[in-house]
Design an enzyme around this catalytic site. Structure first.
Site, PDB file in Angstrom:
ATOM      1  N   ASP A  98      -8.193   0.348 -10.345  1.00 27.14           N
ATOM      2  CA  ASP A  98      -7.282   1.058  -9.436  1.00 27.14           C
ATOM      3  C   ASP A  98      -6.724   2.309 -10.126  1.00 27.14           C
ATOM      4  OD1 ASP A  98      -5.186   1.823  -7.674  1.00 27.14           O
ATOM      5  OD2 ASP A  98      -4.847  -0.261  -7.086  1.00 27.14           O
ATOM      6  N   HIS A 100      -4.417   4.482  -8.553  1.00 28.40           N
ATOM      7  CA  HIS A 100      -3.152   4.933  -7.955  1.00 28.40           C
ATOM      8  C   HIS A 100      -2.000   4.771  -8.947  1.00 28.40           C
ATOM      9  CE1 HIS A 100      -5.736   3.956  -4.498  1.00 28.40           C
ATOM     10  NE2 HIS A 100      -5.132   4.977  -3.918  1.00 28.40           N
ATOM     11  N   SER A 151      -6.960  -4.999  -5.746  1.00 27.70           N
ATOM     12  CA  SER A 151      -6.045  -5.029  -6.893  1.00 27.70           C
ATOM     13  C   SER A 151      -5.150  -6.260  -6.868  1.00 27.70           C
ATOM     14  CB  SER A 151      -5.173  -3.774  -6.915  1.00 27.70           C
ATOM     15  OG  SER A 151      -5.994  -2.647  -7.071  1.00 27.70           O
TER      16      SER A 151
HETATM   17 CO1  B1M Z   1      -5.883   5.957  -2.084  1.00 29.08          CO
HETATM   18  N1  B1M Z   1      -5.840   4.415  -0.903  1.00 29.08           N
HETATM   19  N2  B1M Z   1      -7.754   5.613  -2.509  1.00 29.08           N
HETATM   20  N3  B1M Z   1      -5.776   7.549  -3.163  1.00 29.08           N
HETATM   21  N4  B1M Z   1      -4.182   6.238  -1.331  1.00 29.08           N
HETATM   22  C1  B1M Z   1      -4.564   4.039  -0.328  1.00 29.08           C
HETATM   23  C2  B1M Z   1      -3.854   2.990  -1.191  1.00 29.08           C
HETATM   24  C3  B1M Z   1      -5.001   3.458   1.088  1.00 29.08           C
HETATM   25  C4  B1M Z   1      -4.046   2.429   1.675  1.00 29.08           C
HETATM   26  C5  B1M Z   1      -5.210   4.630   2.055  1.00 29.08           C
HETATM   27  C6  B1M Z   1      -5.736   4.228   3.408  1.00 29.08           C
HETATM   28  O1  B1M Z   1      -6.904   3.988   3.583  1.00 29.08           O
HETATM   29  N5  B1M Z   1      -4.899   4.115   4.399  1.00 29.08           N
HETATM   30  C7  B1M Z   1      -6.418   2.869   0.757  1.00 29.08           C
HETATM   31  C8  B1M Z   1      -6.452   1.405   0.282  1.00 29.08           C
HETATM   32  C9  B1M Z   1      -7.165   0.521   1.258  1.00 29.08           C
HETATM   33  C10 B1M Z   1      -7.291  -0.886   0.791  1.00 29.08           C
HETATM   34  O2  B1M Z   1      -7.527  -1.243  -0.325  1.00 29.08           O
HETATM   35  N6  B1M Z   1      -7.125  -1.741   1.764  1.00 29.08           N
HETATM   36  C11 B1M Z   1      -6.888   3.814  -0.344  1.00 29.08           C
HETATM   37  C12 B1M Z   1      -8.244   4.012  -0.708  1.00 29.08           C
HETATM   38  C13 B1M Z   1      -9.261   3.316   0.153  1.00 29.08           C
HETATM   39  C14 B1M Z   1      -8.634   4.820  -1.806  1.00 29.08           C
HETATM   40  C15 B1M Z   1     -10.064   5.050  -2.341  1.00 29.08           C
HETATM   41  C16 B1M Z   1     -10.965   3.807  -2.407  1.00 29.08           C
HETATM   42  C17 B1M Z   1     -10.689   6.173  -1.511  1.00 29.08           C
HETATM   43  C18 B1M Z   1     -12.118   6.522  -1.848  1.00 29.08           C
HETATM   44  O3  B1M Z   1     -12.427   6.914  -2.938  1.00 29.08           O
HETATM   45  N7  B1M Z   1     -12.951   6.362  -0.856  1.00 29.08           N
HETATM   46  C19 B1M Z   1      -9.770   5.599  -3.742  1.00 29.08           C
HETATM   47  C20 B1M Z   1      -9.582   4.440  -4.752  1.00 29.08           C
HETATM   48  C21 B1M Z   1      -9.954   4.771  -6.134  1.00 29.08           C
HETATM   49  C22 B1M Z   1      -9.590   3.617  -7.064  1.00 29.08           C
HETATM   50  O4  B1M Z   1      -8.442   3.274  -7.197  1.00 29.08           O
HETATM   51  N8  B1M Z   1     -10.583   3.041  -7.673  1.00 29.08           N
HETATM   52  C23 B1M Z   1      -8.436   6.255  -3.529  1.00 29.08           C
HETATM   53  C24 B1M Z   1      -7.990   7.360  -4.224  1.00 29.08           C
HETATM   54  C25 B1M Z   1      -6.777   8.000  -4.002  1.00 29.08           C
HETATM   55  C26 B1M Z   1      -6.384   9.323  -4.663  1.00 29.08           C
HETATM   56  C27 B1M Z   1      -6.888   9.455  -6.086  1.00 29.08           C
HETATM   57  C28 B1M Z   1      -6.967  10.451  -3.820  1.00 29.08           C
HETATM   58  C29 B1M Z   1      -4.823   9.300  -4.478  1.00 29.08           C
HETATM   59  C30 B1M Z   1      -4.073   8.685  -5.690  1.00 29.08           C
HETATM   60  C31 B1M Z   1      -3.538   9.692  -6.664  1.00 29.08           C
HETATM   61  C32 B1M Z   1      -2.685   9.033  -7.711  1.00 29.08           C
HETATM   62  O5  B1M Z   1      -2.065   8.014  -7.530  1.00 29.08           O
HETATM   63  N9  B1M Z   1      -2.650   9.685  -8.866  1.00 29.08           N
HETATM   64  C33 B1M Z   1      -4.658   8.327  -3.314  1.00 29.08           C
HETATM   65  C34 B1M Z   1      -3.461   8.218  -2.531  1.00 29.08           C
HETATM   66  C35 B1M Z   1      -2.402   9.262  -2.783  1.00 29.08           C
HETATM   67  C36 B1M Z   1      -3.267   7.197  -1.559  1.00 29.08           C
HETATM   68  C37 B1M Z   1      -2.104   7.021  -0.553  1.00 29.08           C
HETATM   69  C38 B1M Z   1      -2.314   8.031   0.560  1.00 29.08           C
HETATM   70  C39 B1M Z   1      -0.686   7.173  -1.089  1.00 29.08           C
HETATM   71  C40 B1M Z   1      -0.325   6.297  -2.284  1.00 29.08           C
HETATM   72  C41 B1M Z   1       0.985   6.757  -2.921  1.00 29.08           C
HETATM   73  O6  B1M Z   1       0.985   7.453  -3.912  1.00 29.08           O
HETATM   74  N10 B1M Z   1       2.126   6.427  -2.296  1.00 29.08           N
HETATM   75  C42 B1M Z   1      -2.340   5.529  -0.085  1.00 29.08           C
HETATM   76  C43 B1M Z   1      -1.876   5.252   1.321  1.00 29.08           C
HETATM   77  C44 B1M Z   1      -0.418   4.816   1.365  1.00 29.08           C
HETATM   78  O7  B1M Z   1       0.047   4.098   0.504  1.00 29.08           O
HETATM   79  N11 B1M Z   1       0.272   5.206   2.375  1.00 29.08           N
HETATM   80  C45 B1M Z   1      -3.760   5.282  -0.458  1.00 29.08           C
HETATM   81  C46 B1M Z   1       3.442   6.846  -2.759  1.00 29.08           C
HETATM   82  C47 B1M Z   1       3.978   5.892  -3.832  1.00 29.08           C
HETATM   83  C48 B1M Z   1       5.359   6.339  -4.315  1.00 29.08           C
HETATM   84  O8  B1M Z   1       4.096   4.619  -3.209  1.00 29.08           O
HETATM   85  O9  B1M Z   1       2.345   3.603  -4.713  1.00 29.08           O
HETATM   86  O10 B1M Z   1       3.228   2.342  -2.702  1.00 29.08           O
HETATM   87  P1  B1M Z   1       3.468   3.280  -3.818  1.00 29.08           P
HETATM   88  O11 B1M Z   1       4.616   2.717  -4.727  1.00 29.08           O
HETATM   89  C49 B1M Z   1       5.829   2.189  -4.214  1.00 29.08           C
HETATM   90  C50 B1M Z   1       5.819   0.672  -4.040  1.00 29.08           C
HETATM   91  O12 B1M Z   1       4.566   0.159  -3.696  1.00 29.08           O
HETATM   92  C51 B1M Z   1       6.390   0.153  -5.327  1.00 29.08           C
HETATM   93  O13 B1M Z   1       7.318   1.163  -5.709  1.00 29.08           O
HETATM   94  C52 B1M Z   1       6.863   2.450  -5.273  1.00 29.08           C
HETATM   95  C53 B1M Z   1       7.966   3.304  -4.658  1.00 29.08           C
HETATM   96  O14 B1M Z   1       9.225   2.871  -4.780  1.00 29.08           O
HETATM   97  N12 B1M Z   1       5.541  -0.127  -6.486  1.00 29.08           N
HETATM   98  C54 B1M Z   1       5.997  -0.918  -7.499  1.00 29.08           C
HETATM   99  C55 B1M Z   1       4.318   0.283  -6.807  1.00 29.08           C
HETATM  100  N13 B1M Z   1       3.946  -0.214  -7.989  1.00 29.08           N
HETATM  101  C56 B1M Z   1       4.961  -0.955  -8.443  1.00 29.08           C
HETATM  102  C57 B1M Z   1       5.107  -1.694  -9.627  1.00 29.08           C
HETATM  103  C58 B1M Z   1       6.299  -2.383  -9.824  1.00 29.08           C
HETATM  104  C59 B1M Z   1       7.324  -2.322  -8.883  1.00 29.08           C
HETATM  105  C60 B1M Z   1       7.189  -1.604  -7.710  1.00 29.08           C
HETATM  106  O15 B1M Z   1       6.552  -3.112 -10.911  1.00 29.08           O
HETATM  107  C61 B1M Z   1       5.619  -3.166 -11.959  1.00 29.08           C
END
Ligand code: B1M
Length: 213
Positions: A98, A100, A151
């Site tokens: 992963d 992200h 993940s």
């Molecule tokens: Co991707 N991605 N992505 N992506 N991406 C998602 C996760 C996805 C839901 C989008 C979608 O399809 N709607 C989807 C997952 C689907 C699934 O598995 N069911 C997805 C996909 C499919 C993919 C790829 C497979 C796409 C591809 O290549 N075809 C690929 C995966 C590559 C891989 O990982 N092997 C991929 C790639 C990417 C980018 C690189 C382009 C980019 C990431 C850049 C980066 O992180 N440096 C990206 C992004 C930006 C997203 C979305 C749009 C946004 C994620 C984000 O940064 N959110 C995402 C859709 C979405 O979530 N709406 C998506 C903002 C962030 C602040 O929130 O990470 O949730 P979040 O963290 C929160 C909480 O979750 C929590 O606290 C944070 C905020 O308070 N939290 C924790 C997180 N970790 C924590 C740990 C803790 C405590 C709390 O304690 C240890």
């Protein structure tokens, strides 16, 4: 557009033109964290939705991620810092497979600003590296992040590997693909120590504080 919508649109459009002045304006009304959790997260959710509908390609999502990262880096300067003595040492890693890391890095900022020493192992971290770092750094909590559905399963595997290595410090898990229920039913049974689920970064801080007491 109203300020809140403009902020969300920088993330959706993946553009930084005018971003900093608008962040400054927002800082007159909101705290740094409110800006991240409100309009910027709303933008990210929209990006996720558009990406899901094939209306955005990965390259565009990467640009959105860049805007989010730049915003968080700027806003970090305006976050309250709690200069208390070190409360504990926490390891953070995005699990194997992963990439992200925006959420994990936000968790790092919040914890570091509130008295925690952080060992951030980055992305795609295999269990072996976590075990090695744990032995070297002697952390109090191991934090795992992951956004992909696969993940969540990788966290189960990681918990098993940690247990097999004789590790039982508390684990904190978070990330969009995870739920409290999955944590309780699937991860917790595979580990000897405590396993807690954080829904966001502030929840993570709250849980860390409770784990250290
Ligand atoms: Co991707 N991605 N992505 N992506 N991406 C998602 C996760 C996805 C839901 C989008 C979608 O399809 N709607 C989807 C997952 C689907 C699934 O598995 N069911 C997805 C996909 C499919 C993919 C790829 C497979 C796409 C591809 O290549 N075809 C690929 C995966 C590559 C891989 O990982 N092997 C991929 C790639 C990417 C980018 C690189 C382009 C980019 C990431 C850049 C980066 O992180 N440096 C990206 C992004 C930006 C997203 C979305 C749009 C946004 C994620 C984000 O940064 N959110 C995402 C859709 C979405 O979530 N709406 C998506 C903002 C962030 C602040 O929130 O990470 O949730 P979040 O963290 C929160 C909480 O979750 C929590 O606290 C944070 C905020 O308070 N939290 C924790 C997180 N970790 C924590 C740990 C803790 C405590 C709390 O304690 C240890």
């Amino acid at each position: 557009l109203p300020l809140e919508e403009r902020l969300a649109s920088y993330v959706v459009e993946g553009t930084k033109e005018g971003l900093i002045p608008d962040l400054d304006e927002a800082l007159n009304r909101y705290t740094a964290l409110e800006i991240i959790n409100g309009p910027l997260m709303k933008g990210m959710e929209e990006v996720g939705r558009l990406f899901n509908n094939n209306e955005l390609i990965v390259a565009e999502v990467l640009q959105s991620a860049e805007v989010m990262k730049a915003s968080v880096a700027y806003l970090e300067n305006f976050m309250e810092k709690n200069e208390s003595s070190v409360k504990g040492k926490i390891l953070l890693a995005t699990v194997k497979g992963d990439v992200h890391d925006i959420g994990k890095n936000l968790v790092e900022i919040i914890l570091a600003n509130n008295g925690y020493q952080i060992v951030n192992l980055g992305i795609k971290v295999p269990p072996e590296s976590i075990i090695e770092a744990y032995r070297k750094e002697k952390v109090d909590v191991i934090g795992l992040s992951g956004l992909l559905v696969k993940s969540a399963q990788q966290m189960v595997t990681t918990a098993q590997d940690l247990r097999n290595a004789g590790i039982d410090v508390p684990i904190m898990v978070g990330g969009a693909a995870l739920t409290r229920k999955f944590t309780k039913n699937r991860i917790r049974p595979e580990y000897d120590g405590m396993v807690v689920y954080a829904k966001d970064a502030m929840d993570g801080l709250d849980l860390a504080n409770r784990l250290m007491n």
